[in-house]
Each structure stands twice: as C-alpha cells, then as structure tokens.
Design an enzyme around this catalytic site. Structure first.
Site, short mmCIF file in Angstrom:
data_model
loop_
_atom_site.label_atom_id
_atom_site.label_comp_id
_atom_site.label_asym_id
_atom_site.label_seq_id
_atom_site.Cartn_x
_atom_site.Cartn_y
_atom_site.Cartn_z
N ASN A 91 0.85 -1.19 0.00
CA ASN A 91 0.00 0.00 0.00
C ASN A 91 0.89 1.24 0.00
O ASN A 91 2.11 1.16 0.01
CB ASN A 91 -0.97 -0.01 1.19
CG ASN A 91 -0.25 -0.10 2.53
OD1 ASN A 91 0.48 0.81 2.92
ND2 ASN A 91 -0.43 -1.22 3.23
N ARG A 92 0.27 2.41 0.04
CA ARG A 92 0.99 3.65 -0.17
C ARG A 92 1.48 4.31 1.12
O ARG A 92 1.97 5.44 1.08
CB ARG A 92 0.08 4.64 -0.93
CG ARG A 92 -0.25 4.20 -2.34
CD ARG A 92 -1.16 5.20 -3.03
NE ARG A 92 -0.53 6.51 -3.13
CZ ARG A 92 -1.16 7.60 -3.53
NH1 ARG A 92 -2.44 7.54 -3.85
NH2 ARG A 92 -0.52 8.76 -3.60
#
Length: 406
Positions: free
Chosen positions: A212-213
């Site tokens: 994820n970011r």
C-alpha cells in the site's frame, strides 16, 4: 520577538564533532545558540570551531568573563538546554547536582526544558549506575534520549551511538516549541509506548508483493512527539525509508504477520499502543519460490488470497497490560454504506480500541505528504477535529488524548 535562546552543551566524547551539525541547524532556523563545551570536549573540537559557528566567545570554565556571572546567567536566560553528546560522567554529575565547570553550573541554574542525548560505549550505558542516573534525570522531567545502535569507537558495535544530529534537532526543537506555547513537555515521562508505522508487504514471489501507499511519516512523527514528551518509545517500522527518530528503539518488519508478532510482543510492556501502520488486509494463499510467469495464452493467472490477522482488534479486545490505551487509524474514502466519519465510528466500535484517528484519503490525500488532517474519535464519545497541519501537530493532538486517558 526575540530569538529563542538555546544552550548547546557538549560533552567530552568522540561524538562531539556531530554537535557542530546540531548547532548549525539551530542557528540556521533562527535560534540564538550559546555553545558550552566541557574542557574534555575541547580536546575533540577546539574553541575556534564553536566560536565560528555560533559567533560567540567560548569557554568551559567559570572564570572567563566573570563580570557577567556566566555560570548563573547562561542557565537563567536559556529557553532550552541541549546536551549532545551527554557522556556517562555528565549524566552522573547532572543527576547528583555536581557543578565543577560552566556546563554543570548551567544545568543547575536552568529552569527551562533540558534534552540530553547520551553517547558512550554499550557497557557504560548499561551499567546500573548510569541507568540509575538516567532514571533520576527523567523523573525530574529531563528528556534523556535513548542512544542509537551502531558503530562505536574503534571496532565496537552496539547501543551507545549518538543519534543523528538532524533527529536530535527535531526532538529538541519540538520540546522548545511546546514549552513556548504552554504545551506539556514531560507528561509521558515514565511511560512506555509502542508505535507502528509504514505499510506491510505480502510477497507473491521473489520479485512481486502486495502493498500500500503508507510512507510511515505519521508514525515517525508520533514516535518523535512521544520522545519529546518524555516517553520511552518502541517503533515497529514496516518498510519505511526514513532516518530513525532520535531516542527511539526501532524494530523493522516487512509482512503483516511479522508486524503482528512485534506489536503483540511490545504491547506487553506498553502503557499505550498507537497503530499508525497500514497492514495489508489480505495475503497470497501461497508463495512461489520462482518468479511467476505470464500464461502462454495471455490470460491472467488466478491469485488466491487469504485474510490477514486483525492486529488492532486483537490487542484491543485482549489487553496485555491492564489500563493501557490503544489507538487505531482508519484511512477512509466513504462509500454507499456511509460517510467517512460514519464508517470510522463503526470501525471504532468493531475494533474495540480507545481512540480511532480517521483520515479522509479520497484522491490519495495524506499518503507521503508532510501534512495531515483527521478527526480523533473516542470510545467514550469524544470527537476532536485536527485541521490540516504538519503531521507533528496531529501527533501531539493524539498524545494529548492518550495522556488524558492514561
């Protein structure tokens, strides 16, 4: 408005040269810095260097410029005292109120916040006498950073290395800023806290992973803020490419299962746990030892996923330490089932934590940014809105809520 007055005490250790960078950062950010090296420190870095960097005369004894009574005046007029490196000898003198040079006299007369960054060999740091002195100083509200781990003098490696100058500056500047605005500077003294940060990775093969970011910036800001408020901090970092915050014990992990194991182990001794990390909800059902190849017919290879453990729910419903405070994060976008806050309140009830920090991440907002905004929801019905500001501002707002519940 006059410049904030910072006293930079420098102990007689090999790491004294790193204090030059601490001085430079304070000077360039608009502070009036007075360096006060010990006589031993001047053996490592000479007086001309300190004078050139600060623009002030430098002395280590109480006999220079006696007419200005420096042994009293410097401490009385300081807004912040930073000691880096703080040797075992300096820690002992400060703990027992000894005053045989300009720096130790300054420490006795200062009525402002004090931050000490120890640096010494591992055996010296771990000695019961040093640990007792550190405990005494912390009990008086002095922020004593945990040393970093790494290369020491000669070939030795271990705990006792001076934290990086930029990180010492960040913590010290945070302490100074809060003291000047009336914020608490040692309300977490004696507390042990655990913070998680970053985003986990779930590997499909030696090359690919699901992730994820999350950059880890908010978790790192939480760790720095807790240190500035006197806490002993463990930071569980999942795939974060940021310098270690000063005074923090860092545990590095990659996967959600590794994150769970580290958090569960650390929660046993923690007064507060803040789950700022973004663990993956799912992981591949199996791992391929070889890189997964494209299918010959051009179709997509099926990917079977299994659910990861819910770390926040587990540590919230089964408290390893009675009376501990658990904080979760919710990155929401809102959908047909509810608004961002409605989904946040439902998650708070479901997870069982004491506080939930709700971020609206619509359009990718927040990730990787230096700023953040959120609403802090409490299980007791409290709701605190934190407008967009530096992530350190949100970090302190979260610790404000934690401190009132401890």
């Amino acid at each position: 408005m006059p410049k904030p007055r910072v006293v930079l005490g420098v102990g007689g250790g090999i790491a004294a040269y790193k204090a030059c960078e601490v001085l430079r950062r304070f000077s360039e950010s608009g502070h009036d810095v007075t360096p006060v090296p010990t006589a031993s420190a001047l053996e490592f870095v000479g007086a001309p260097t300190w004078a050139a960097l600060s623009g002030k005369p430098v002395a280590s004894d109480v006999w220079s410029q006696v007419q200005e009574v420096p042994h009293v005046r410097i401490g009385q007029t300081a807004d912040l005292v930073v000691v880096a490196p703080a040797t075992a000898d300096l820690l002992a003198k400060a703990a027992h109120g000894l005053a045989d040079d300009l720096l130790t006299n300054t420490l006795l007369t200062a009525r402002c916040p004090v931050v000490m960054a120890p640096a010494m060999h591992t055996e010296m740091w771990e000695h019961p006498a040093t640990q007792a002195n550190v405990a005494t100083l912390r009990s008086r509200g002095i922020v004593v950073l945990e040393p970093a781990e790494g290369r020491l003098t000669g070939k030795d490696t271990g705990k006792g290395r001076l934290p990086e100058p930029v990180e010492i500056y960040e913590v010290a500047a945070d302490v100074l800023a809060r003291s000047r605005t009336g914020g608490a500077t040692a309300d977490l003294a004696g507390r042990r806290v655990l913070v998680s940060a970053g985003g986990t990775r779930e590997y499909l093969d030696p090359v690919r992973f699901l992730g994820n970011r999350s950059s880890g910036r908010q978790g790192y800001a939480l760790a720095r803020a807790a240190v500035a408020r006197g806490a002993q901090v463990t930071l569980v970092a999942a795939n974060v490419d940021l310098p270690d915050p000063a005074g923090v014990s860092v545990v590095r992990v990659e996967t959600t299962e590794q994150l769970r194991d580290a958090v569960v182990a650390g929660a046993k001794d923690a007064d507060a746990v803040v789950m700022a990390a973004a663990p993956a909800d799912f992981r591949p059902a199996s791992f391929s030892d070889a890189k997964i190849k494209k299918l010959a017919d051009g179709s997509a290879a099926p990917l079977e996923l299994v659910q990861n453990p819910d770390i926040l729910a587990a540590i919230s419903h089964e408290r390893a330490r009675p009376g501990s405070v658990v904080v979760g994060f919710a990155a929401e976008t809102g959908d047909a089932t509810g608004s961002v806050l409605e989904l946040g309140r439902a998650k708070l009830a479901r997870k069982g934590c004491d506080l939930l920090v709700v971020n609206d991440v619509s359009g990718g907002a927040v990730f990787g940014s230096a700023d953040n905004e959120a609403v802090i929801l409490g299980a007791d019905g409290a709701s605190v809105e934190v407008p967009r500001a530096a992530k350190g501002v949100l970090a302190h707002a979260i610790w404000d809520q934690v401190a009132t519940r401890l």
